[in-house]
Each structure stands twice: as structure tokens, then as C-alpha cells.
Write an enzyme that holds these catalytic residues in place. Sequence first.
Site, PDB file in Angstrom:
ATOM      1  N   SER A 115     140.560  14.366  21.771  1.00  0.00           N
ATOM      2  CA  SER A 115     139.656  14.340  20.810  1.00  0.00           C
ATOM      3  C   SER A 115     139.122  15.775  20.236  1.00  0.00           C
ATOM      4  O   SER A 115     140.440  16.380  19.660  1.00  0.00           O
ATOM      5  CB  SER A 115     138.183  13.880  21.402  1.00  0.00           C
ATOM      6  OG  SER A 115     137.412  13.670  20.421  1.00  0.00           O
TER       7      SER A 115
ATOM      8  N   ASP B 219     140.108   3.170  16.923  1.00  0.00           N
ATOM      9  CA  ASP B 219     139.300   4.358  17.031  1.00  0.00           C
ATOM     10  C   ASP B 219     138.343   4.679  15.814  1.00  0.00           C
ATOM     11  O   ASP B 219     139.013   4.661  14.768  1.00  0.00           O
ATOM     12  CB  ASP B 219     140.215   5.582  17.389  1.00  0.00           C
ATOM     13  CG  ASP B 219     139.351   6.928  17.563  1.00  0.00           C
ATOM     14  OD1 ASP B 219     138.144   7.052  17.243  1.00  0.00           O
ATOM     15  OD2 ASP B 219     140.209   7.941  18.219  1.00  0.00           O
TER      16      ASP B 219
ATOM     17  N   HIS C 201     162.248  27.345  21.864  1.00  0.00           N
ATOM     18  CA  HIS C 201     162.696  25.625  21.733  1.00  0.00           C
ATOM     19  C   HIS C 201     163.775  25.323  21.015  1.00  0.00           C
ATOM     20  O   HIS C 201     163.943  24.522  20.720  1.00  0.00           O
ATOM     21  CB  HIS C 201     161.461  24.883  21.332  1.00  0.00           C
ATOM     22  CG  HIS C 201     160.257  25.026  22.108  1.00  0.00           C
ATOM     23  ND1 HIS C 201     159.827  24.397  23.377  1.00  0.00           N
ATOM     24  CD2 HIS C 201     159.014  25.837  22.132  1.00  0.00           C
ATOM     25  CE1 HIS C 201     158.791  24.815  24.014  1.00  0.00           C
ATOM     26  NE2 HIS C 201     158.099  25.649  23.081  1.00  0.00           N
TER      27      HIS C 201
END
Length: 470
Positions: A248, A323, A419
Site C-alpha cells: 500500500s 482492491d 544489475h
Amino acid sequence: MCVICFVKALVHVFKIYLTSNYTYNFRGWPVDFRWDDVRATGAGGSGHRALTCAAAAAGVWLLQGAALGEEAPGRPPRAARSQAQCFLQQIRELPSQLASYVLAHSLGRWLVYPGSMSLMTRALLPLLQQGQARLVERYQGRRAKLVACDGNEIDTMFMDRRQNPGSHGRGLRLVICCEGNAGFYEMGCLSAPLEAGYSVLGWNHPGFGGSTGAPFPQHDANAMDVVVKYALHRLHFTPAHVVVYGWSIGGFTATWATMTYPELGALVLDATFDDLVPLALKVMPHSWKGLVVRTVREHFNLNVAEQLCRYPGPVLLLRRTQDDVVSTSGFLRPLPPGDVEGNRGNELLLRLLQHRYPAVMAREGRAVVVRWLRVSSLAQEAAFYARYRVDDEWCLELLRSYRARCKEQLESEETWGPHGLAFPWLVGQGLSTRRRRQLALFLARKHLKNLEATHCSPLEPQDFELPWAP
């Protein structure tokens, strides 16, 4: 028998007493870690981010500028305006600034962070005490007090699984959990990665539980900064083994952490949003639009999407199909079954893919992903994917070959990050419309996972998974 009952009752009362002291006496605890301990100990790694004492009062760095509308379209650059014009503009804006400040520090804070209200903390105190006791007794949790650069004390709980990492080695990875606006680590989102076997570090927002301060974005980011430093330099996890999980509104601090510490291993965002403004406008009167936008931009600028696009590592978005909290649909009425079009996680995915794969997401690619995002059930999602005959192996091979070509041609540090090949990738240029749609759907499905759940439903341990890395 009465003696045995008396002893049991005495033990029960003693445990309640200890738990109460565990909660109320936290402010008297010694400090376990400070934001400047990294600089003091001369630790390597991310130690260069430790603030100087002069900069500590201002706090850590946040995205500003265009995000706050400082240079709005049609307004001349600040340097081009005369000093008199700037002064007059400030005078004209003073009443609205005052109104925005009052709204942010009263009703606004309670709406955005209801968990910071003392009334809610008192109401939830028995559950918080039970949650603390469960983490300590069942998972050998270690509570610690951290001090952020603004002086706020941050309440944390660490569950270490490195001694028994499990068959898949999950315990060797640390999941830092960022709770929602009414969530506490004692009873929050950390249960899913914890039960899945990972090492977990939970913390409470400023003003929540044992943490001091108020949960404004700057204070939240200051708290997240010291939590990450604590994980790296006191708990001694390598950055590649740290996963940040935000649920959230916790997506703000989660994306801030991975933006600021791009070497962190992965990011998982659950039931979060791209920006707070659309959600704030949904619940406030339409006549307040100007005031609401200004208040959010100046005091609660939770620009999750902007921060997300600055993280170069693996990302997984969890979208809950039932949701109605992070959806701009269904205000004042129940969300219709299968209505996921207004979910702000859709915009989050589109912003991420457009930043990372601009050639793929041009025209037909974006259009097919938008249609895919309207699908709510898992069965419909599989049928939609099959309709376009997406070849996963072909998509993977295309991405691998593009990365290999770039590795041969480009060797600069800016191109290769922690990465691998930095984003954006220009893969997809010259593809046919059919192939571009297939690749766009493949990437969308790798970055977003649908869950048939409501916003506040606890995440099942099997649904918590690490993101896919290209």
C-alpha cells in the site's frame, strides 16, 4: 488444582506485565544504531550516503523540482522572473499556502496516515502486544531502536533465519517490510515473507507504535534510510541479498530505498499506487480540488512511479483484483466484481515498462498491455495471453541476445550498473506489430502478478515471490 490454577494465572499476569513494559518503556531503551554510525565506523559499501551533521536537519534527499510543479508549464523560468515578481507571487500564494499547511497537519495527516492517531494505537494495543510476543517467542525476533537523521526513534523487529536458511536458502535473504498507512510490523505485511522462510526486518513509520515523530514523506524517508543502513552495516546483509517489500502506502518508502540504494537486490510492491493525487481527489469534495492538489504536492508528495523508474533492479508488482482502496473507481459504492480498470497499479506498470522498454511500449505494445490490464480473473488472463500466441522462449532469447550485443559494444560504467545493463533498453526496434505485442505482453506478465484478494487481505506466503530478472 487451585494451586496450579493460581500459578498459571500468575504466569499469565507476569507475561502481560512484561509485554506492557515492552511497549511502554521502549523510549527508555538504549539506542542500538544511529544514522551516522556508518560514517563513524568508516564502513564501506553505501557509507558514502551518510549525511554530514550540517545536512542532518534537512533530512535525506527526495525527488523534487518538476514533481512539485516548481516550474509549471507556461510559467517563465525562475531565473527569468524579477525579484519583484517573485515577491508578489509569494504574497498572492500565502493564503493558499497557509490553508494547505493547516489541512496537511490536521485532517490530511489523519486521512493519509490514520495509524499515527493515538486513539487507533490505544485501540489496537492488545493486538500489538500479542503480535510482539508472537514474533519474539515463535521467531526469536530482536527488537531494536534506531535513530534517524532527524532525531526520530524508529521501532524495528528483526527475525534472523541465516542459521537455518531452509532447502531453498531463503533465510539468507533479508526482506525489509514497509507497512501501509494503518499497518504496524506487529500485525502487518511481514507475516507473508516470514512464513515463507525469509529473514525479515520490520519497522514502524514515525508516529506509529514505538516510533516517534510524524509520518510525513521526509520523516518516512529519513526512517527508511537508517533502516537500510542498519540492515547493511549492523546486520551485515550484502545489498544483493536485500529485498524491499512495500504494501500500500509503504510503496513510497520501498521505492525511495531502492532508488537511493540501487544496489539492493529486488523490489516487491503489493497493492500500491503510482501517485497519491488521483486517490486524494477521489475522496475529497470536487470544490477542494485546487487545495487538495497543492496540499498533496507540497506535504504528501508520494510520487511512487517516479521513484520506481529510477531503480534498475528486478521489480514485481502485485495487483489485487478486488482492491477498492487504490482504485479511482467505485467511490461511495462497492467496486463491481472484476473492475480493475481504475486500479492505480495499472499506471505503475505502464510507467515502469515505458521507461525500461520504450521501443516495445510504443503504440501497439502499450495498447495491448492496456487491454491486458482490464482482465481481472486468472482464467481470462491466461486466455488473453494464449490468444496472442506469446512464445516465452522467443521473448527470452531476444532479450538475452540484445543484452549480449550491448555487452560487446558498450563497456562504460554508466551503461553497466549493479544489475547489469542499465535501462532503458532499446530492444524491439524493427519488430513487426505482432512480435511487438507479444514481447509487450511477455514483459507485462513478468512484472505484474494478479491476486484475487482485497486490499487488506493478508498475503498468502506462497504468493510472496522474488521478481523476475531479465
